[in-house]
Design an enzyme around this catalytic site. Structure first.
Site, PDB file in Angstrom:
ATOM      1  N   TYR A  81       0.817  -1.216   0.000  1.00  0.00           N
ATOM      2  CA  TYR A  81       0.000   0.000   0.000  1.00  0.00           C
ATOM      3  C   TYR A  81       0.852   1.268   0.000  1.00  0.00           C
ATOM      4  O   TYR A  81       0.645   2.148  -0.855  1.00  0.00           O
ATOM      5  CB  TYR A  81      -0.961  -0.026   1.193  1.00  0.00           C
ATOM      6  CG  TYR A  81      -1.882   1.165   1.241  1.00  0.00           C
ATOM      7  CD1 TYR A  81      -3.010   1.242   0.426  1.00  0.00           C
ATOM      8  CD2 TYR A  81      -1.637   2.228   2.108  1.00  0.00           C
ATOM      9  CE1 TYR A  81      -3.855   2.343   0.466  1.00  0.00           C
ATOM     10  CE2 TYR A  81      -2.467   3.325   2.162  1.00  0.00           C
ATOM     11  CZ  TYR A  81      -3.579   3.381   1.338  1.00  0.00           C
ATOM     12  OH  TYR A  81      -4.414   4.480   1.385  1.00  0.00           O
ATOM     13  N   LYS A 129       1.166   4.167  -3.098  1.00  0.00           N
ATOM     14  CA  LYS A 129       0.876   5.593  -2.931  1.00  0.00           C
ATOM     15  C   LYS A 129       2.101   6.463  -3.207  1.00  0.00           C
ATOM     16  O   LYS A 129       1.977   7.619  -3.637  1.00  0.00           O
ATOM     17  CB  LYS A 129       0.328   5.846  -1.524  1.00  0.00           C
ATOM     18  CG  LYS A 129      -1.039   5.216  -1.284  1.00  0.00           C
ATOM     19  CD  LYS A 129      -2.090   5.714  -2.270  1.00  0.00           C
ATOM     20  CE  LYS A 129      -3.474   5.204  -1.944  1.00  0.00           C
ATOM     21  NZ  LYS A 129      -4.519   5.727  -2.853  1.00  0.00           N
TER      22      LYS A 129
END
Length: 229
Positions: free
Chosen positions: A154, A158
């Site tokens: 994750y 990002k």
């Protein structure tokens, strides 16, 4: 007022962002994979629903056709995102990380963002004041890497979103293109473990979605201001 599309908006931060922008008088398209849930959410907010799966080329192309027929697009909020956990709900750290996990997360968070942004660029370029808001995370910051959260896929996704933000902003200087960090917000993505409400988390998204032509671009912001890359 402007026409705004928000991806992944049938719940969580996307839903709250849509609610706030509808209340501000904008025409808001609520994008969601599920026709049933998306249409119900849009009806409850007074928004317009458009079926949109960011991982599917045909779905994205169909959404572009809908907005083009309705008059175009001024603001794109790339909000759709996922986090993958272990079967028992645990965060997948470096020791357990596999290519399949990375691929699944990147398919939505990175490739999906590129797919949607690329497809809607022609409509955005026709707008008098085009804006793109990429929902990032404080976990994307390389300056803060290693602080607490042990997950890999994750945050890496990002961080890629942040780089995409900078490069799109550079390539399209007439657009306002920024990445935002909503904060650790209680949503389905984190099993409602977040420490703040969606009302608090949506604040920076709503603010940056309403930027004028003189607003910042190529930046990375939370509600308090600029963040370190």
């Amino acid at each position: 007022m402007t026409t705004i599309l928000i991806t992944g908006a049938n719940k969580g931060l996307g839903h709250e962002t849509a609610r706030r922008l509808v209340a501000a008088g904008h025409t808001v398209y609520l994008g969601a994979r599920s026709i049933e849930r998306g249409a119900a959410a849009a009806a409850g907010l007074g928004a317009r629903f458009v079926q949109l799966d960011v991982t599917d080329d045909a779905s994205v192309a169909a959404a572009v056709a809908v907005l083009e027929a309705d008059g175009g697009l001024d603001v794109l909020v790339n909000n759709a995102g996922i986090e993958v956990r272990s079967p028992k709900g645990g965060i997948i750290g470096a020791a357990e990380l596999t290519a399949d996990v990375m691929r699944e997360v990147f398919e939505t968070n990175v490739f999906g963002l590129v797919r949607v942004t690329h497809a809607f660029l022609p409509l955005l370029e026709r707008s008098a004041a085009p804006v793109v808001v990429n929902v990032s995370s404080g976990l994307a910051s390389l300056a803060r890497a290693g602080e607490g959260y042990p997950g890999v896929a994750y945050p890496a996704s990002k961080t890629a979103v942040n780089m995409l933000t900078v490069q799109f902003a550079k390539a399209f200087p007439l657009m306002r293109v920024n990445a935002v960090e909503p904060g650790y917000t209680a949503t389905d993505l984190n099993r409602h473990e977040g420490r703040q409400s969606v009302e608090q988390g949506a604040e920076i998204i709503v603010r940056m979605a309403q930027l004028g032509p003189d607003g910042p671009t190529g930046g990375y912001f939370d509600a308090a201001g600029a963040l370190p890359w």
